[in-house]
Design an enzyme around this catalytic site. Structure first.
Site, PDB file in Angstrom:
ATOM      1  N   TYR A  71     -11.807   1.298   1.590  1.00  9.08           N
ATOM      2  CA  TYR A  71     -11.893   2.059   2.176  1.00  9.08           C
ATOM      3  C   TYR A  71     -12.949   2.665   2.984  1.00  9.08           C
ATOM      4  CZ  TYR A  71      -8.313   6.068   4.787  1.00  9.08           C
ATOM      5  OH  TYR A  71      -7.756   6.556   5.873  1.00  9.08           O
TER       6      TYR A  71
ATOM      7  N   ASP B  73       2.348   3.094   3.243  1.00  6.66           N
ATOM      8  CA  ASP B  73       1.485   4.584   2.918  1.00  6.66           C
ATOM      9  C   ASP B  73       2.179   4.932   2.297  1.00  6.66           C
ATOM     10  OD1 ASP B  73      -0.945   5.595   2.861  1.00  6.66           O
ATOM     11  OD2 ASP B  73      -0.815   6.338   4.731  1.00  6.66           O
TER      12      ASP B  73
ATOM     13  N   HIS C 108      -6.807  -0.403   5.798  1.00  5.58           N
ATOM     14  CA  HIS C 108      -6.187   0.042   7.195  1.00  5.58           C
ATOM     15  C   HIS C 108      -7.131  -0.902   7.850  1.00  5.58           C
ATOM     16  CE1 HIS C 108      -3.913   2.861   4.290  1.00  5.58           C
ATOM     17  NE2 HIS C 108      -5.590   3.776   4.525  1.00  5.58           N
TER      18      HIS C 108
ATOM     19  N   ARG D 257     -13.753  12.316   4.109  1.00  3.04           N
ATOM     20  CA  ARG D 257     -13.262  13.816   4.054  1.00  3.04           C
ATOM     21  C   ARG D 257     -12.518  13.934   2.735  1.00  3.04           C
ATOM     22  NH1 ARG D 257      -8.282  11.744   5.848  1.00  3.04           N
ATOM     23  NH2 ARG D 257      -7.999   9.581   6.734  1.00  3.04           N
TER      24      ARG D 257
ATOM     25  N   ARG E 289     -10.257   0.839  -6.795  1.00  2.00           N
ATOM     26  CA  ARG E 289     -10.690   1.199  -4.770  1.00  2.00           C
ATOM     27  C   ARG E 289     -11.888   1.794  -4.887  1.00  2.00           C
ATOM     28  NH1 ARG E 289      -6.822   5.334  -1.791  1.00  2.00           N
ATOM     29  NH2 ARG E 289      -6.456   3.662   0.355  1.00  2.00           N
TER      30      ARG E 289
ATOM     31  N   HIS F 207       0.919  -1.321  -0.501  1.00  2.00           N
ATOM     32  CA  HIS F 207      -0.159   0.127  -0.306  1.00  2.00           C
ATOM     33  C   HIS F 207       0.427   1.282  -0.105  1.00  2.00           C
ATOM     34  CE1 HIS F 207      -3.712   2.120   0.525  1.00  2.00           C
ATOM     35  NE2 HIS F 207      -3.308   3.115   1.485  1.00  2.00           N
ATOM     36  N   CYS F 208       1.024   1.738  -1.384  1.00  2.00           N
ATOM     37  CA  CYS F 208       1.714   3.162  -1.586  1.00  2.00           C
ATOM     38  C   CYS F 208       1.060   4.101  -2.201  1.00  2.00           C
ATOM     39  CB  CYS F 208       3.510   2.716  -1.768  1.00  2.00           C
ATOM     40  SG  CYS F 208       4.001   1.707  -2.540  1.00  2.00           S
ATOM     41  N   HIS F 209       1.176   5.537  -2.698  1.00  2.00           N
ATOM     42  CA  HIS F 209       0.739   6.377  -3.892  1.00  2.00           C
ATOM     43  C   HIS F 209       1.950   6.788  -4.340  1.00  2.00           C
ATOM     44  CE1 HIS F 209      -2.968   5.486  -0.965  1.00  2.00           C
ATOM     45  NE2 HIS F 209      -2.019   5.605  -0.251  1.00  2.00           N
TER      46      HIS F 209
ATOM     47  N   TYR G 197      -8.014  17.453  -1.317  1.00  2.00           N
ATOM     48  CA  TYR G 197      -6.428  18.181  -0.552  1.00  2.00           C
ATOM     49  C   TYR G 197      -5.925  17.861  -1.776  1.00  2.00           C
ATOM     50  CZ  TYR G 197      -4.981  13.348  -0.804  1.00  2.00           C
ATOM     51  OH  TYR G 197      -4.682  11.582  -1.109  1.00  2.00           O
TER      52      TYR G 197
HETATM   53  C1  0GY Z   1      -4.431   6.307   2.490  1.00  2.00           C
HETATM   54  C2  0GY Z   1      -4.936   6.892   3.068  1.00  2.00           C
HETATM   55  C3  0GY Z   1      -5.539   8.585   3.381  1.00  2.00           C
HETATM   56  C4  0GY Z   1      -5.490   9.086   1.694  1.00  2.00           C
HETATM   57  C5  0GY Z   1      -6.170   8.283   0.374  1.00  2.00           C
HETATM   58  O1  0GY Z   1      -7.123   7.984  -2.042  1.00  2.00           O
HETATM   59  C6  0GY Z   1      -7.145   8.878  -1.123  1.00  2.00           C
HETATM   60  O2  0GY Z   1      -6.570  10.118  -0.503  1.00  2.00           O
HETATM   61  O3  0GY Z   1      -6.463   7.264   0.366  1.00  2.00           O
HETATM   62  C7  0GY Z   1      -6.470   8.682   3.693  1.00  2.00           C
HETATM   63  O4  0GY Z   1      -5.923  10.218   4.225  1.00  2.00           O
HETATM   64  O5  0GY Z   1      -6.784   8.171   5.245  1.00  2.00           O
HETATM   65  O6  0GY Z   1      -4.737   4.691   1.859  1.00  2.00           O
HETATM   66  O7  0GY Z   1      -3.249   7.092   1.967  1.00  2.00           O
END
Ligand code: 0GY
Length: 300
Positions: free
Chosen positions: A159, A252, A183, A132, A126, A33-35, A51
């Site tokens: 999520y 993450d 998570h 939020r 996803r 899990h990473c972005h 955001y």
């Molecule tokens: C994560 C958690 C967050 C953000 C996102 O999709 C997203 O922008 O998942 C968070 O803010 O809890 O999965 O990294």
């Protein structure tokens, strides 16, 4: 020149210099899990985002992978890029066999687009139910998308927060695909595990439905205590002990929406032996399980 995408107020960028973990990851470990974010100049953030993150490009992610001792990544599309998966696909193309992806798509996605995502290494989509971060769609939209990606052998990553499970349970259990829950389903870790009815309900759901998997991730945002996140440990361990074949783990990185502190990725890796307490459990969580889920056709 003015920055086209100034970060959201108070948003903390990722750690510039994480510690070297003392825990030695098993060979072939997957950061599941990473972005990647942007860079915004090349891959603009989506107009509907809630955001604006700091840029966190693929090259930085791959450098962190090597530094921490991981072999592979599963890159998850975050809400700030909406259903525009170009930054994700670019990262997957750079990584080749060393990364797989989870995309976000909307109901207008074509079958040809889904096929192209599959060819790039995407293995799931996803659905984000955290208010939020994303606006919820009518449930018919999720059902239709789940039916379409089932044909590709993909799964659905969801999520949501613990208190929402009762509301979403029927929707989730109706999907014709495996489900991977982000998570730990975000439990309230200030309560003892045994007294947490939301968490017990989630564990019962996993016991009942054997195609639900869970990410034992995000102590940095779930902990109420902050580093070293000791309040997260009993929750992570409860899931690993009970469902050793259906847990996966990830950093993450780059930790979007951190406003309290900057997580140290080395310290996060050093939590692994507290959560997965034997080499067999560590190998399952870090290697065998994510390989089954994301490299089912065999990894090189
Ligand atoms: C994560 C958690 C967050 C953000 C996102 O999709 C997203 O922008 O998942 C968070 O803010 O809890 O999965 O990294």
């Amino acid at each position: 020149m003015a920055d086209a995408f100034p970060m959201s107020a108070g948003y903390k960028p990722f750690h510039p210099n994480p510690s070297k973990p003392t825990f030695r990851l098993p060979a072939g470990a997957v950061d599941a899990h990473c972005h990647v974010f942007g860079p915004g100049e090349r891959f603009p953030y989506h107009p509907t985002r809630k955001y604006t993150p700091c840029d966190a490009p693929a090259a930085k992610l791959f450098a962190l992978r090597d530094y921490l001792g991981f072999s592979r990544n599963v890159i998850v599309q975050a809400s700030c890029h909406g259903p525009d998966n170009r930054a994700l696909v670019d990262a997957l193309e750079q990584a080749g066999e060393l990364a797989r992806g989870v995309a976000v798509v909307d109901e207008d996605v074509t079958d040809a687009e889904l096929q192209a995502l599959d060819a790039a290494g995407v293995r799931g989509i996803r659905f984000n139910f955290v208010p939020r971060l994303a606006d919820e769609s009518p449930h018919e939209v999720y059902k239709a998308l789940a039916a379409r990606v089932a044909h590709l052998g993909w799964h659905i990553v969801v999520y949501f927060e613990a208190h929402d499970l009762a509301r979403l349970r029927g929707l989730l259990t109706g999907f014709p695909t495996p489900i991977v829950v982000d998570h730990l389903a975000v439990p309230d870790v200030s309560r003892p595990v045994a007294d947490n009815t939301d968490f017990t309900a989630f564990m019962e759901l996993m016991a009942e439905k054997t195609d639900i998997w869970v990410k034992v991730t995000c102590p940095e945002r779930i902990s109420k205590q902050g580093p070293p996140y000791d309040d997260f440990v009993p929750y992570g361990r409860a899931l690993v002990d009970r469902f050793p074949d259906r847990v996966i783990w990830g950093t993450d990185w780059p930790h979007p929406n951190m406003f309290t502190h900057v997580p140290d990725d080395g310290q996060l890796v050093d939590m692994i032996p507290k959560i997965a307490t034997t080499p067999a459990k560590q190998r399952a969580m870090l290697v065998d399980n994510p390989m089954r889920l994301y490299w089912a056709e065999g990894g090189k």
